[in-house]
Design a protein around this motif. Structure first.
Motif, PDB file in Angstrom:
ATOM      1  N   VAL C 230      39.968 -36.274  39.668  1.00  0.00           N
ATOM      2  CA  VAL C 230      38.686 -35.552  39.700  1.00  0.00           C
ATOM      3  C   VAL C 230      38.033 -35.255  38.560  1.00  0.00           C
ATOM      4  O   VAL C 230      36.828 -35.577  38.186  1.00  0.00           O
ATOM      5  CB  VAL C 230      39.020 -34.164  40.436  1.00  0.00           C
ATOM      6  CG1 VAL C 230      37.602 -33.107  40.189  1.00  0.00           C
ATOM      7  CG2 VAL C 230      39.441 -34.332  42.092  1.00  0.00           C
ATOM      8  N   ILE C 234      34.328 -36.706  37.146  1.00  0.00           N
ATOM      9  CA  ILE C 234      33.275 -35.943  36.558  1.00  0.00           C
ATOM     10  C   ILE C 234      33.052 -36.403  35.122  1.00  0.00           C
ATOM     11  O   ILE C 234      31.802 -36.614  34.820  1.00  0.00           O
ATOM     12  CB  ILE C 234      33.867 -34.634  36.559  1.00  0.00           C
ATOM     13  CG1 ILE C 234      34.028 -34.139  38.120  1.00  0.00           C
ATOM     14  CG2 ILE C 234      32.937 -33.763  35.737  1.00  0.00           C
ATOM     15  CD1 ILE C 234      34.412 -32.478  37.984  1.00  0.00           C
ATOM     16  N   GLY C 246      35.368 -32.601  31.492  1.00  0.00           N
ATOM     17  CA  GLY C 246      35.731 -32.586  32.983  1.00  0.00           C
ATOM     18  C   GLY C 246      36.840 -31.777  33.248  1.00  0.00           C
ATOM     19  O   GLY C 246      37.120 -30.805  34.120  1.00  0.00           O
ATOM     20  N   VAL C 250      37.140 -28.651  35.196  1.00  0.00           N
ATOM     21  CA  VAL C 250      37.836 -28.321  36.531  1.00  0.00           C
ATOM     22  C   VAL C 250      38.885 -27.052  36.290  1.00  0.00           C
ATOM     23  O   VAL C 250      39.155 -26.330  37.118  1.00  0.00           O
ATOM     24  CB  VAL C 250      38.631 -29.526  36.578  1.00  0.00           C
ATOM     25  CG1 VAL C 250      39.561 -29.543  37.645  1.00  0.00           C
ATOM     26  CG2 VAL C 250      37.731 -30.722  37.352  1.00  0.00           C
ATOM     27  N   MET C 273      32.940 -31.643  41.763  1.00  0.00           N
ATOM     28  CA  MET C 273      32.769 -33.029  41.568  1.00  0.00           C
ATOM     29  C   MET C 273      31.674 -33.498  42.403  1.00  0.00           C
ATOM     30  O   MET C 273      30.731 -34.447  41.877  1.00  0.00           O
ATOM     31  CB  MET C 273      34.046 -33.618  41.999  1.00  0.00           C
ATOM     32  CG  MET C 273      34.052 -35.212  41.710  1.00  0.00           C
ATOM     33  SD  MET C 273      35.509 -35.940  42.839  1.00  0.00           S
ATOM     34  CE  MET C 273      35.055 -36.030  44.303  1.00  0.00           C
ATOM     35  N   VAL C 276      28.471 -32.921  40.517  1.00  0.00           N
ATOM     36  CA  VAL C 276      28.167 -33.810  39.518  1.00  0.00           C
ATOM     37  C   VAL C 276      27.891 -35.228  40.029  1.00  0.00           C
ATOM     38  O   VAL C 276      27.049 -35.670  39.288  1.00  0.00           O
ATOM     39  CB  VAL C 276      29.403 -33.818  38.569  1.00  0.00           C
ATOM     40  CG1 VAL C 276      29.576 -35.023  37.507  1.00  0.00           C
ATOM     41  CG2 VAL C 276      29.650 -32.478  37.890  1.00  0.00           C
ATOM     42  N   GLY C 283      29.356 -40.250  36.447  1.00  0.00           N
ATOM     43  CA  GLY C 283      30.024 -39.100  35.927  1.00  0.00           C
ATOM     44  C   GLY C 283      29.120 -38.635  34.550  1.00  0.00           C
ATOM     45  O   GLY C 283      28.414 -39.212  34.037  1.00  0.00           O
TER      46      GLY C 283
END
Lengths: 327, 249, 289
Positions: C230, C234, C246, C250, C273, C276, C283
């Motif tokens: 993830v 991202i 990222g 997260v 995610m 995004v 990403g």
């Protein structure tokens, strides 16, 4: 583009005949077991449409399998609905919608990105069911009743009968095979194979590549949902593990071992892998260890799967040394 | 220009700080052959990619038959009737020549069919055959593209484009890497196509360009240096110095 | 929510973010340079943590345990690279996925056979065992701060390597072009080995220093792998900067999710995610393919 040789057709007819007649001598355990294998074969076949034909390596395919199981579980347990006339469309609809949403987000990317995104989005569904007490949490939940299929007082299909369930699974598997064979011969099927070979060229020819991919993704997800419906009817148990990424990895193994890009490959893969797993499990509790070694061995020594092995043997037998290529 | 089929205004494309195409304004007249020449790195292929929708312009406009197609994705541009061929052969190597053309012809079906076998679309199959025949490949129809000779692959490249029945052709060096004999055959084909197509063609072979083109645009460093009829371009001092002279030397 | 509670959660989120950065940067590095997708990355996190736990129990010193366990895990990774993954560089991603999936099955089972199914706690080294008082009622454990400091130190070292060395030049270019690598005086096989080893070291080190806080348990590698995916999705594949942003996103989203939405906590980071991706499919810092 794929064509079915006469030998392959014969083998197919023989295999179908064998499966149709198997319950005549197979004992209870094996009738149940082969039913399970056919469910997984259907599941694997649906993934092969993505991996083997469209070139989309999804590592989240179990989400569509599992969500169908939960759709059945939810309707039976929470709403008391048991009619397959409701359960089946609901299961397929849930899978199709999940596939449309996940597909829409993920097909805009490709390659490794696609692998990671399908995995992560499927995992989101996994956590949704895993975290909620309502859905039974990590332990999952029993499905209180099997589906029913009746018109008035007339029972059309008894899901409690292992024999009827066996033939239902066989019919679904054969139906999916025919459906995919039809799809692959259509302009849509040609477009899929073309996209796998050369996406940019397909765009220049005028193909809406994203749309073709999304349609394939939804079809594959819906067929996985059909497998999930059968799984719910067969096992009467819903657990988050069904949506988990180990399940997605597992079904990918079935496709690769059997041979991707062929319709019979995933079926072959399901039979070989599930039978082997069953055998390994009788040897040791640590049978996953053996499976791990087995998977690695397949990647290293049999990258085109059993179907590739057959092709090589067949072309040697015909006295042609050169392989037919992978297109 | 009143009868321009394709028109660009101030078309530019930058990659980072580098302007590959800068302020290019062109008018491609209906039914004419418009050649684009210039040294390597002049931005010719980038220009084609901007016209075909493979790249989005940083600036400027593209209009086709009066409608603004700026920023359209490649498949929409193709559906609108603009076909392209590639400088580097870009065919489906594992498919036969006929399958390549069939795939191209199927792109023009009015909708995407899922359940009807592709082989049952008669008109599509006929279109594929016609394209093959037009490019003199009918005897090679069942041969895998990878097994065709280089020249044949170049012809197949053109046949695929023609199977989509475009009105405007974007040709990126159709003669690249061909021997004199193959070259002559393709020049002949292009002349025949010119009768009922509009063409934008990048080409290094100046003999071919002067033989086919109605208009020539010379590009240098991403910009248009000169544009006009072949005789005018041939006579243009600046062009001789910047490009033709070098090439001849 | 009181201010100090808010502060503690933020600190927790940042600390988790740093940890995720270590793991995810290894993953993204291996992909960016080698073009290999390594599902077993989380398994190295687990191996590192279990070895650290075991050595800590045997020697009584956590520091010594880390010093012993890190090279062993890296060696294991290098052996796997040498005899397995090296043969898959030229192959389809699909085969890399399956190979490393097989590795996970093996490493998870080996872990169960050798170390059992129990959850084990790892003692915090006495030097770092205390807490810093924040208010009269609340305090913050020093070890959690230490994790952040250690991660910053590693990230700083990584930054120096990437900015100042020839290895870093190759990494920055994100390139596996043989000519360029050769022009910089690298043997491509050696380069891949070093990068893979570095990736394993980052994962294993993260597993080790997290062990006193998170305990060690079966399946811990799977969980961290997916959350690292993830992070990488991202941030954008192959981008170290993206991995950092990222990871922080997260880490903080997950921490607040657990506090604010206890029943839907698992879903929060995935929702971030998805958002995004809607905005930038490649990403935050990814290059478009």
């Amino acid at each position: 583009m794929p064509h079915l040789s006469r030998a392959a057709l014969t083998a197919l007819v023989l295999a179908t005949g064998f499966l149709a007649l198997f319950p005549l001598w197979g004992d209870t355990f094996y009738i149940r077991f082969v039913t399970k294998i056919m469910v997984y074969a259907l599941f694997a076949m649906s993934l092969d449409l993505l991996v083997g034909y469209a070139g989309l390596v999804s590592l989240g395919h179990a989400a569509f399998f599992g969500i169908a199981v939960y759709a059945v579980a939810g309707l039976v347990n929470k709403a008391g609905v048991t009619s397959a006339f409701v359960l089946l469309p609901a299961a397929l609809g849930a899978s199709a919608m999940a596939a449309a949403a996940i597909g829409w987000l993920s097909i805009r990317t490709s390659g490794v990105y696609f692998i990671m995104i399908t995995l992560a989005l499927a995992q989101m569904l996994f956590y949704f069911f895993n975290d909620q007490k309502y859905w039974g949490g990590t332990d999952g939940m029993n499905i209180d009743q099997r589906p029913t299929l009746a018109l008035g007082d007339l029972t059309l299909l008894n899901f409690g009968s292992r024999l009827q369930l066996y033939y239902l699974a066989l019919a679904c598997l054969a139906g999916a095979f025919v459906l995919l064979a039809v799809l692959l011969r259509s302009p849509f099927g040609h477009a899929l194979v073309g996209i796998r070979a050369n996406e940019g060229r397909m765009r220049a020819l005028g193909y809406d590549v994203q749309r073709v991919k999304l349609i394939a993704f939804v079809i594959a997800g819906t067929l996985a949902g059909l497998a999930g419906f059968l799984e719910a009817a067969r096992s009467t148990f819903a657990t988050p593990a069904l949506l988990g990424w180990h399940e997605s990895g597992h079904v990918l193994v079935l496709v690769i071992l059997g041979g991707m890009g062929t319709l019979y490959g995933p079926v072959l893969g399901a039979f070989v892998v599930l039978l082997l797993e069953d055998y390994f499990a009788t040897l040791t509790d640590r049978w996953l260890l053996i499976m791990g070694v087995f998977v690695i061995a397949v990647v290293m020594f049999l990258p085109d799967g059993l179907a590739g092995l057959f092709r090589r043997v067949a072309s040697l037998a015909r006295g042609r040394g050169r392989s037919a290529g992978d297109g | 220009m009143a009868d321009a089929m394709l028109e660009t205004r101030g078309l530019s494309r930058r990659f980072g700080g580098l302007a590959a195409v800068q302020d290019v304004s062109l008018a491609v007249a209906r039914g004419k052959v418009h050649a684009i020449v210039g040294p390597n790195g002049a931005g010719k292929t980038t220009l084609i990619n901007l016209l075909s929708g493979d790249l989005r312009p940083s600036d400027g406009k593209v209009s086709y038959q009066g409608s603004d197609i700026t920023g359209w994705p490649a498949h929409r541009v193709a559906q609108a009737g603009i076909g392209r061929s590639y400088q580097k052969t870009n065919v489906f190597r594992e498919f036969t020549a006929l399958e390549n053309c069939a795939l191209a012809a199927e792109a023009r079906l009015p909708r995407l069919h899922l359940f009807r076998a592709a082989a049952t679309f008669r008109e599509t199959a006929a279109r594929a055959e016609r394209a093959l025949a037009l490019c003199s490949l009918e005897t090679r129809r069942e041969t895998r593209a990878a097994s065709l000779s280089y020249g044949e692959q170049r012809q197949l490249e053109l046949a695929m484009m023609l199977a989509t029945e475009p009105q405007l052709l974007l040709l990126d060096e159709p003669l690249a890497g061909m021997g004199p004999e193959e070259s002559a055959r393709v020049v002949d084909l292009l002349k025949r196509l010119a009768a009922d197509h509009t063409m934008v063609m990048i080409e290094h072979d100046m003999d071919a360009v002067f033989a086919i083109a109605d208009t020539i645009t010379v590009m240098v460093n991403g910009s248009v240096l000169a544009s006009g009829a072949p005789q005018a371009i041939r006579a243009n001092r600046e062009v001789q110095r910047a490009y033709l002279g070098e090439d001849a030397a | 929510m009181s201010l100090s509670y808010f502060l503690i959660q933020t600190l927790n989120g940042v600390q988790y973010g740093f940890l995720l950065f270590l793991v995810a940067s290894g993953l993204t590095l291996v992909f960016g340079i080698m073009g290999v997708i390594n599902l077993a990355h989380g398994a190295f996190y687990m191996v590192g943590a279990y070895l650290a736990w075991w050595f800590a129990r045997a020697t009584g010193s956590f520091v010594l345990a880390v010093l012993l366990a890190l090279p062993i895990t890296v060696l294991l990774g290098l052996l796997i690279e040498r005899f397995g993954i090296r043969h898959l560089y030229a192959r389809d991603h699909l085969h890399q996925v399956l190979f490393t999936y097989g590795l996970i099955l093996i490493l998870n089972e080996v872990q169960r056979v050798v170390f059992g199914n129990d959850v084990h706690g790892v003692a915090i080294p006495p030097l770092l065992a205390g807490s810093l008082p924040l208010t009269e009622a609340q305090s913050y454990p020093i070890y959690r701060l230490f994790i952040s400091v250690a991660c910053v130190a590693v990230a700083g070292a990584l930054y120096l390597v990437i900015q100042r060395t020839r290895l870093g030049m190759v990494i920055r270019a994100g390139s596996t072009h043989r000519e360029m690598v050769a022009a910089l005086g690298f043997d491509i096989g050696r380069l891949f080995m070093v990068v893979f080893g570095l990736g394993v070291a980052l994962a294993a080190f993260a597993g080790m220093i997290a062990a006193p806080v998170n305990t060690v348990y079966p399946g811990m590698g799977d969980q961290i792998l997916i959350i690292s995916f993830v992070v990488v999705v991202i941030g954008g594949i192959g981008s170290i900067k993206g991995a950092f942003v990222g990871a922080m996103l997260v880490g903080i989203a997950d921490t607040y999710g657990r506090v604010l939405l206890p029943t839907g906590a698992g879903v929060v980071v995935y929702a971030v995610m998805a958002l995004v991706l809607l905005w930038r499919p490649q990403g935050l810092f990814g290059r478009m393919a």
